[in-house]
Design a protein around this motif. Structure first.
Motif, short mmCIF file in Angstrom:
data_model
loop_
_atom_site.label_atom_id
_atom_site.label_comp_id
_atom_site.label_asym_id
_atom_site.label_seq_id
_atom_site.Cartn_x
_atom_site.Cartn_y
_atom_site.Cartn_z
N ASP A 330 14.20 -19.08 2.09
CA ASP A 330 13.62 -18.41 3.24
C ASP A 330 12.49 -17.70 2.71
N ARG A 331 11.13 -17.57 4.01
CA ARG A 331 10.21 -17.38 3.87
C ARG A 331 9.68 -17.08 5.47
N GLY A 332 9.19 -15.53 5.38
CA GLY A 332 8.55 -15.35 6.59
C GLY A 332 7.44 -14.29 6.39
N TRP A 333 8.87 -13.17 7.11
CA TRP A 333 8.25 -11.33 7.47
C TRP A 333 8.93 -10.98 7.99
N PHE A 334 9.44 -10.37 6.78
CA PHE A 334 11.08 -9.91 6.05
C PHE A 334 10.57 -8.59 5.80
N LEU A 335 11.56 -7.30 6.01
CA LEU A 335 12.07 -6.18 5.20
C LEU A 335 10.94 -5.03 5.69
N MET A 336 10.15 -5.50 6.34
CA MET A 336 8.25 -4.69 6.03
C MET A 336 8.27 -3.45 6.76
N GLY A 337 9.49 -3.30 7.61
CA GLY A 337 9.92 -1.75 8.26
C GLY A 337 8.77 -1.82 9.53
N ARG A 338 8.41 -0.75 10.40
CA ARG A 338 7.38 -0.55 10.98
C ARG A 338 6.18 -1.80 11.05
N LYS A 339 6.34 -1.71 10.08
CA LYS A 339 4.53 -2.83 9.44
C LYS A 339 4.74 -4.18 10.46
N ARG A 340 3.52 -4.17 11.38
CA ARG A 340 3.95 -5.41 12.00
C ARG A 340 2.14 -6.10 11.32
N ARG A 341 2.71 -7.53 11.48
CA ARG A 341 1.36 -8.82 10.42
C ARG A 341 0.53 -8.33 11.08
N GLU A 342 -1.19 -8.66 10.19
CA GLU A 342 -1.95 -8.20 11.16
C GLU A 342 -2.97 -9.83 10.61
N ASN A 343 -4.22 -10.26 10.71
CA ASN A 343 -5.00 -10.92 10.01
C ASN A 343 -5.17 -11.00 8.01
N TYR A 344 -5.46 -9.10 8.13
CA TYR A 344 -5.32 -8.89 7.00
C TYR A 344 -4.82 -8.99 5.94
N ASP A 345 -3.82 -9.29 6.40
CA ASP A 345 -2.39 -9.76 5.25
C ASP A 345 -2.12 -10.87 5.31
N ASP A 346 -3.26 -11.60 5.41
CA ASP A 346 -2.93 -13.24 4.89
C ASP A 346 -3.60 -13.20 3.02
N TRP A 347 -3.62 -11.71 2.79
CA TRP A 347 -4.72 -12.02 1.76
C TRP A 347 -3.45 -11.07 0.50
N TRP A 348 -2.15 -10.82 0.82
CA TRP A 348 -1.48 -10.47 -0.19
C TRP A 348 -0.18 -11.41 0.01
N ARG A 349 0.40 -11.53 -1.14
CA ARG A 349 1.89 -11.74 -1.26
C ARG A 349 2.86 -11.28 -1.63
N CYS A 350 3.98 -11.64 -1.53
CA CYS A 350 5.77 -10.85 -1.62
C CYS A 350 6.12 -11.72 -1.89
N GLU A 351 7.08 -11.32 -2.98
CA GLU A 351 8.08 -12.65 -3.10
C GLU A 351 9.17 -11.56 -4.25
N ILE A 352 10.48 -11.59 -3.10
CA ILE A 352 12.28 -10.58 -2.89
C ILE A 352 13.20 -11.63 -3.46
N ARG A 353 13.55 -11.30 -5.34
CA ARG A 353 14.91 -11.97 -5.60
C ARG A 353 16.01 -10.97 -5.49
N PHE A 354 16.52 -11.56 -5.48
CA PHE A 354 18.38 -10.80 -5.18
C PHE A 354 19.62 -11.98 -6.27
N ASP A 355 20.28 -11.67 -6.85
CA ASP A 355 21.50 -11.88 -7.62
C ASP A 355 21.91 -13.17 -5.62
N PRO A 356 23.04 -13.68 -6.39
CA PRO A 356 23.95 -14.28 -5.07
C PRO A 356 25.00 -13.25 -5.12
N THR A 357 25.69 -12.46 -6.18
CA THR A 357 26.36 -11.47 -5.39
C THR A 357 26.09 -10.64 -4.44
N LEU A 358 24.89 -11.31 -3.69
CA LEU A 358 24.47 -10.29 -2.81
C LEU A 358 24.21 -10.70 -1.34
#
Length: 545
Positions: A330-358
């Motif tokens: 999946d990709r989108g806007w996840f797990l950023m708490g109360r932080k809302r996406r803004e135009n400035y946020d186009d300029w960074w990226r996040c990758e979340i990796r997890f094991d299938p046991t989770l």
């Protein structure tokens, strides 16, 4: 009033309903010892007596197969990704996908997927086309888990799927045809039959070939469009597998890995902070979550045209990529708490990796194309991710403020290029003091990529006023925005509304460019480098006094 058949002494009336102490209602005679209405016992006896009533299948096969076609694959690429999953789990080194035209007016396109994995024997081949029949059901070691992928994904795009598989010199075939099932009201798959190896499979010791025909739910109607979309999507979804040796081809074109974090090019993004690692426990056991953030080079890319930024996936693209067992789900806007996406946020990226046991914590379903984070997961990682996201947002804002002072640099580039012919020639060599880290984070303004001079703003890790690089006839000057000369002299002049101030900013930059050019002329001299470093430090001390 009905009475408890065990002569229960604790019977009370509640409104119009009488209950005994065991909860027996007055509308059904009960046996309090078993707490089960006698009519239930009668039903159970009827179910165990095959002569009492006609038995009905749990699933109406034709209706079920039609309904499962709407199981939620977002697009054709996500469905085809299921077959690529199977190939990777079969230890395939090469996966070949073909989108081809047919002579059928109603269903003009077919799709096939071939791999050189270890193949399937007749038993496994039959299971592969049944829902939940995989030998790897609930496997948490790799990509698959439910045994639904092949039939579910295939029927989401086509009305018939044929599977050919071979190993140990023997090839077999089985298929699933929606129209045949509807016509014959069949409850079982056709028999797996031995065959001669068809042309797509020749020359390989083992493998599997899947053909989707009578494709009536493809996302696009043109072969070239589908192939192009497949290449881009699969390159992103399987980027980690491609980077480690798996080859995926679409209509003869090798799929290139598409790096969500933008770190695959020398002038790409840089990692922000350390990798965040969490040891979590879910219903299926312990697993690891790793989170990485990168920041895109604002100073390098901010002057690109908007259309080019969209084409490159800089603006308007999902920022967070969620990767399960090395495969994006999946990709989108996840797990950023109360932080809302803004135009400035186009300029960074996040990758979340997890094991299938989770899987349960991430809310993974059998289609493996979306997440639904659990409250436990949010509590565990959201506060950290929100904090990093806010810090990156502020850094992007600051970089854009720095970028506003770029106009005098462009003017200086053009001025220097205009008088280049009257200057002493530079040697035919390649050297400089700028390392790879500087090149990745600095900001050439791209006003004239083929020019003799490139002026860049950069946050250098050293205290030098500037670093430089001379390559292929172009002198690139990296100006340290942390140094007081840039911070306190150049920037106020560059941001001034007065034309005379901006002209002075241009002249200041030209002075520094002349110094760097003189170093190139004198050769890669350690004495000159030491001189520049000491001069920068002393100047900084004077200006900060």
């Amino acid at each position: 009033m009905a009475h408890c058949l065990q002569s229960c002494p604790q019977q009370t009336a509640t409104g119009t309903t009488t209950l005994c102490a065991h909860g027996s209602r007055d509308d059904a005679p009960t046996n309090c010892d078993s707490q089960r209405p006698l009519w239930t016992e009668t039903k159970i006896k009827a179910h165990t007596d095959p002569t009492s009533i006609a038995q009905t299948p749990i699933v109406s096969t034709p209706a079920f197969l039609e309904a499962t076609r709407d199981s939620g694959y977002r697009n054709t690429a996500m469905a085809i990704a299921e077959m690529v999953d199977n190939a990777i789990q079969a230890e395939a080194e090469t996966v070949e996908i073909s989108v081809s035209e047919t002579q059928r007016e109603q269903h003009p396109l077919n799709i096939s997927i071939s791999d050189d994995g270890h193949g399937m024997d007749p038993t496994d081949l039959g299971r592969a086309l049944s829902f939940g029949g995989s030998s790897r059901f609930n496997d948490r070691l790799s990509l698959g888990r439910y045994g639904m992928g092949l039939p579910n994904a295939s029927l989401s795009q086509a009305r018939r799927v044929d599977v050919f598989s071979w190993r140990d010199g023997k090839a077999h075939h089985c298929y699933l045809d929606l129209d045949e099932v509807a016509e014959e009201r069949g409850q079982t798959l056709p028999a797996v039959v031995p065959i001669d190896s068809p042309p797509p499979l020749q020359g390989r010791d083992s493998g599997t070939h899947v053909e989707l025909s009578r494709c009536d739910r493809l996302e696009y109607k043109r072969t070239s469009t589908i192939a192009s979309k497949l290449g881009a999507e699969l390159g992103r979804i399987f980027r980690q597998y491609i980077a480690t040796g798996t080859s995926i081809w679409v209509n003869g074109e090798l799929v290139e890995p598409l790096d969500h974090l933008f770190q695959s090019t020398p002038t790409g993004a840089t990692q922000f902070g350390e990798t965040l690692t969490y040891q979590l426990s879910g219903p299926s056991g312990f697993g690891v979550v790793e989170v990485r953030f990168t920041e895109l080079p604002v100073l390098l890319w901010h002057r690109l045209a908007e259309a080019e930024k969209r084409r490159l996936g800089i603006t308007g693209a999902p920022l967070v990529s969620v990767v399960r067992a090395g495969r994006e789900v999946d990709r989108g806007w996840f797990l950023m708490g109360r932080k809302r996406r803004e135009n400035y946020d186009d300029w960074w990226r996040c990758e979340i990796r997890f094991d299938p046991t989770l899987d349960e914590l991430f809310g993974i379903t059998h289609t493996k194309q979306q997440i639904s984070p659990s409250p436990e997961l949010r509590v565990a990682i959201e506060p950290d991710l929100e904090s990093v996201a806010r810090a990156l947002n502020q850094r992007v804002r600051r970089h854009f403020e720095m970028a506003k002072s770029s106009t005098p640099l462009i003017t200086a580039e053009r001025t220097a290029s205009r008088v280049k012919g009257s200057l002493p020639p530079l040697p035919n060599c390649t050297y400089g003091t700028a390392g790879a880290e500087i090149r990745r984070t600095a900001g050439p303004l791209l006003s004239d990529p083929d020019g003799a001079f490139q002026l860049c703003l950069a946050e250098l890790s050293t205290t030098a006023l500037y670093e430089f690089e001379f390559y292929a006839g172009t002198l690139t000057l990296f100006l340290n925005v942390r140094h007081p000369v840039l911070r306190d002299l150049f920037r106020p002049l560059a941001l001034s509304d007065q034309l005379s101030d901006r002209a002075h900013a241009t002249k200041l930059v030209l002075v520094l460019l002349a110094a760097a050019r003189a170093e190139v002329r004198c050769g890669n001299d350690e004495i000159l480098r030491s001189f520049r470093q000491e001069w920068s430090d002393v100047t900084s001390t004077f200006l900060n006094a």
